[in-house]
Motif scaffolding. Structure first.
Motif, PDB file in Angstrom:
ATOM      1  N   UNK A  72       0.963  -1.643  -0.682  1.00  0.00           N
ATOM      2  CA  UNK A  72      -0.275  -0.039  -0.124  1.00  0.00           C
ATOM      3  C   UNK A  72       0.983   1.317  -0.114  1.00  0.00           C
ATOM      4  N   UNK A  73       2.097   1.123   0.453  1.00  0.00           N
ATOM      5  CA  UNK A  73       3.366   2.511   0.218  1.00  0.00           C
ATOM      6  C   UNK A  73       2.967   2.715  -1.314  1.00  0.00           C
ATOM      7  N   UNK A  74       3.367   1.365  -1.929  1.00  0.00           N
ATOM      8  CA  UNK A  74       3.998   2.080  -3.237  1.00  0.00           C
ATOM      9  C   UNK A  74       2.474   2.333  -4.202  1.00  0.00           C
ATOM     10  N   UNK A  75       1.610   1.821  -3.574  1.00  0.00           N
ATOM     11  CA  UNK A  75       0.062   2.208  -4.207  1.00  0.00           C
ATOM     12  C   UNK A  75       0.284   3.515  -3.825  1.00  0.00           C
ATOM     13  N   UNK A  76       0.374   4.250  -2.639  1.00  0.00           N
ATOM     14  CA  UNK A  76       0.181   5.623  -2.394  1.00  0.00           C
ATOM     15  C   UNK A  76       1.400   6.084  -3.121  1.00  0.00           C
ATOM     16  N   UNK A  77       2.100   5.943  -3.783  1.00  0.00           N
ATOM     17  CA  UNK A  77       3.139   6.447  -4.507  1.00  0.00           C
ATOM     18  C   UNK A  77       2.522   6.686  -6.006  1.00  0.00           C
ATOM     19  N   UNK A  78       1.744   5.400  -6.559  1.00  0.00           N
ATOM     20  CA  UNK A  78       0.613   5.528  -7.414  1.00  0.00           C
ATOM     21  C   UNK A  78      -0.656   5.921  -7.168  1.00  0.00           C
ATOM     22  N   UNK A  79      -0.742   6.168  -6.459  1.00  0.00           N
ATOM     23  CA  UNK A  79      -2.332   7.273  -6.442  1.00  0.00           C
ATOM     24  C   UNK A  79      -1.865   8.577  -6.997  1.00  0.00           C
ATOM     25  N   UNK A  80      -0.524   8.726  -6.009  1.00  0.00           N
ATOM     26  CA  UNK A  80      -0.507  10.574  -5.958  1.00  0.00           C
ATOM     27  C   UNK A  80       0.328  11.150  -7.292  1.00  0.00           C
ATOM     28  N   UNK A  81       1.199  10.532  -7.788  1.00  0.00           N
ATOM     29  CA  UNK A  81       1.398  10.903  -9.211  1.00  0.00           C
ATOM     30  C   UNK A  81       0.182  11.120 -10.169  1.00  0.00           C
ATOM     31  N   UNK A  82      -1.262  10.905  -9.454  1.00  0.00           N
ATOM     32  CA  UNK A  82      -2.062  10.541 -10.689  1.00  0.00           C
ATOM     33  C   UNK A  82      -2.696  12.163 -10.248  1.00  0.00           C
ATOM     34  N   UNK A  83      -2.073  12.933  -9.634  1.00  0.00           N
ATOM     35  CA  UNK A  83      -2.102  14.434  -9.854  1.00  0.00           C
ATOM     36  C   UNK A  83      -2.061  14.735 -10.288  1.00  0.00           C
ATOM     37  N   UNK A  84       0.232  14.332 -10.595  1.00  0.00           N
ATOM     38  CA  UNK A  84       0.468  14.814 -11.096  1.00  0.00           C
ATOM     39  C   UNK A  84       0.769  15.379 -12.316  1.00  0.00           C
ATOM     40  N   UNK A  85       0.058  14.467 -13.194  1.00  0.00           N
ATOM     41  CA  UNK A  85      -0.408  14.297 -14.579  1.00  0.00           C
ATOM     42  C   UNK A  85      -1.824  14.966 -15.119  1.00  0.00           C
ATOM     43  N   UNK A  86      -2.926  15.471 -13.642  1.00  0.00           N
ATOM     44  CA  UNK A  86      -3.700  15.972 -13.917  1.00  0.00           C
ATOM     45  C   UNK A  86      -2.745  17.827 -13.888  1.00  0.00           C
ATOM     46  N   UNK A  87      -2.269  18.331 -12.868  1.00  0.00           N
ATOM     47  CA  UNK A  87      -1.263  19.020 -12.458  1.00  0.00           C
ATOM     48  C   UNK A  87      -1.086  19.743 -14.249  1.00  0.00           C
ATOM     49  N   UNK A  88      -0.090  18.473 -14.523  1.00  0.00           N
ATOM     50  CA  UNK A  88       0.607  18.854 -16.308  1.00  0.00           C
ATOM     51  C   UNK A  88      -0.478  19.073 -17.575  1.00  0.00           C
ATOM     52  N   UNK A  89      -0.863  18.300 -17.351  1.00  0.00           N
ATOM     53  CA  UNK A  89      -2.179  18.547 -18.280  1.00  0.00           C
ATOM     54  C   UNK A  89      -2.995  20.334 -18.397  1.00  0.00           C
ATOM     55  N   UNK A  90      -2.895  20.458 -17.207  1.00  0.00           N
ATOM     56  CA  UNK A  90      -3.556  21.092 -17.187  1.00  0.00           C
ATOM     57  C   UNK A  90      -2.624  22.432 -17.153  1.00  0.00           C
ATOM     58  N   UNK A  91      -1.823  22.689 -17.043  1.00  0.00           N
ATOM     59  CA  UNK A  91      -0.727  23.686 -17.302  1.00  0.00           C
ATOM     60  C   UNK A  91      -0.499  23.771 -18.831  1.00  0.00           C
ATOM     61  N   UNK A  92      -0.847  22.510 -19.764  1.00  0.00           N
ATOM     62  CA  UNK A  92      -0.730  22.854 -21.410  1.00  0.00           C
ATOM     63  C   UNK A  92      -1.845  23.269 -21.818  1.00  0.00           C
ATOM     64  N   UNK A  93      -2.338  22.787 -21.205  1.00  0.00           N
ATOM     65  CA  UNK A  93      -3.909  23.203 -22.088  1.00  0.00           C
ATOM     66  C   UNK A  93      -4.365  24.974 -21.501  1.00  0.00           C
ATOM     67  N   UNK A  94      -4.110  25.295 -20.581  1.00  0.00           N
ATOM     68  CA  UNK A  94      -5.048  26.690 -19.755  1.00  0.00           C
ATOM     69  C   UNK A  94      -3.767  27.556 -20.193  1.00  0.00           C
ATOM     70  N   UNK A  95      -2.935  27.062 -20.610  1.00  0.00           N
ATOM     71  CA  UNK A  95      -1.916  28.406 -21.473  1.00  0.00           C
ATOM     72  C   UNK A  95      -0.564  29.304 -21.117  1.00  0.00           C
ATOM     73  N   UNK A  96      -0.484  28.258 -19.834  1.00  0.00           N
ATOM     74  CA  UNK A  96       1.034  29.559 -19.521  1.00  0.00           C
ATOM     75  C   UNK A  96       1.699  28.458 -19.657  1.00  0.00           C
ATOM     76  N   UNK A  97       2.212  27.358 -20.060  1.00  0.00           N
ATOM     77  CA  UNK A  97       3.115  27.493 -20.976  1.00  0.00           C
ATOM     78  C   UNK A  97       3.702  27.975 -21.674  1.00  0.00           C
ATOM     79  N   UNK A  98       2.512  28.015 -22.398  1.00  0.00           N
ATOM     80  CA  UNK A  98       2.937  28.864 -24.035  1.00  0.00           C
ATOM     81  C   UNK A  98       3.858  30.441 -23.480  1.00  0.00           C
TER      82      UNK A  98
END
Length: 262
Positions: A72-98
């Protein structure tokens, strides 16, 4: 300033930005963290007596806690990184990267900030889930200091590998919802590993599926380190998986980021 100094400075700035975002919008982190905590409590207090029978040798609920927590400790790692995918996607689609691309900042610092921030959040989440495990009875009396350090290093390396994969998933997703869905294997794979039951207790046709995936050798290695038991060949397999996924995720993410016109 040298290019290395500029890279460190800009990466530190991006790291601070991502940590501020996580502090201001903690709901996603909390939701992802609650999943392994609830599974821990569910399998210990509801299914603990029944599941411990699969361990054999007259195992009881306390033995099952010791077996369950490393997975479950390693499952915690996997679940936490989902937030990273969402955060990166938000940056790419909301214009801040441009906007960042028009500024005199080190190009790779945007991704590096996400990665370092995510690894830090993963480690904090692992500590919290571990604290819950200790509170309900987990004990690591046979592990040495060196094994504890090795366990911490494995969790950090595993978090780094999955974070780079999550960054790539965020970059190729058209929106935050798609990024969250694309990253779901990071939660699903631990469910079909040796997190909850030993491999030998699974149906014969299913055992190769559970065995030949990145989570199982990492879980078995972490379990051996925390409990002071043998890890066999799982240690090398876990490190190989981590390094391979980290390299794959890094090149995938940087190539997609550098080639994206947005």
């Amino acid at each position: 300033m040298s290019s290395l100094t500029l890279a460190v400075r800009d990466s530190t700035t991006m790291l601070r930005r991502n940590l501020l975002h996580a502090r201001r919008y903690p709901s996603m982190t909390l939701n992802l963290l609650l999943t392994p905590v609830m599974l821990l409590l569910l399998f210990v207090y509801i299914f603990g007596d029944a599941m411990s029978a699969g361990l054999g040798g007259g195992a009881d609920r306390s033995d099952y806690i010791a077996y369950l927590l490393p997975g479950l400790l390693l499952m915690t790692v996997g679940s936490t990184t989902i937030g990273t995918a969402v955060s990166v996607s938000n940056d790419m689609t909301e214009g801040i990267i441009a906007r960042f691309r028009t500024m005199a900042i080190h190009r790779a610092s945007v991704l590096v900030g996400h990665v370092i921030g995510s690894v830090a959040q993963c480690l904090m989440s692992v500590v919290l889930v571990g604290a819950v495990g200790v509170a309900i009875g987990f004990r690591s009396t046979d592990a040495t200091v060196l094994e504890w350090l090795a366990a911490f290093g494995l969790v950090t390396l595993f978090a780094l590998a999955l974070t780079w994969i999550a960054v790539g998933m965020g970059l190729v997703s058209p929106n935050a919802d798609a990024a969250s869905n694309n990253a779901m294997p990071l939660i699903f794979l631990p469910l079909i590993s040796s997190t909850f039951v030993p491999l030998h207790s699974m149906p014969g046709w299913f055992q190769p599926i559970a065995e030949y995936q990145p989570f199982t050798p990492a879980i078995e290695t972490l379990r051996g380190l925390l409990l002071g038991t043998e890890i066999g060949h799982n240690g090398w397999l876990a490190v190989a998986w981590c390094v391979g996924l980290a390299v794959l995720g890094y090149f995938w993410s940087t190539s997609k980021f550098n080639g994206d016109p947005k």
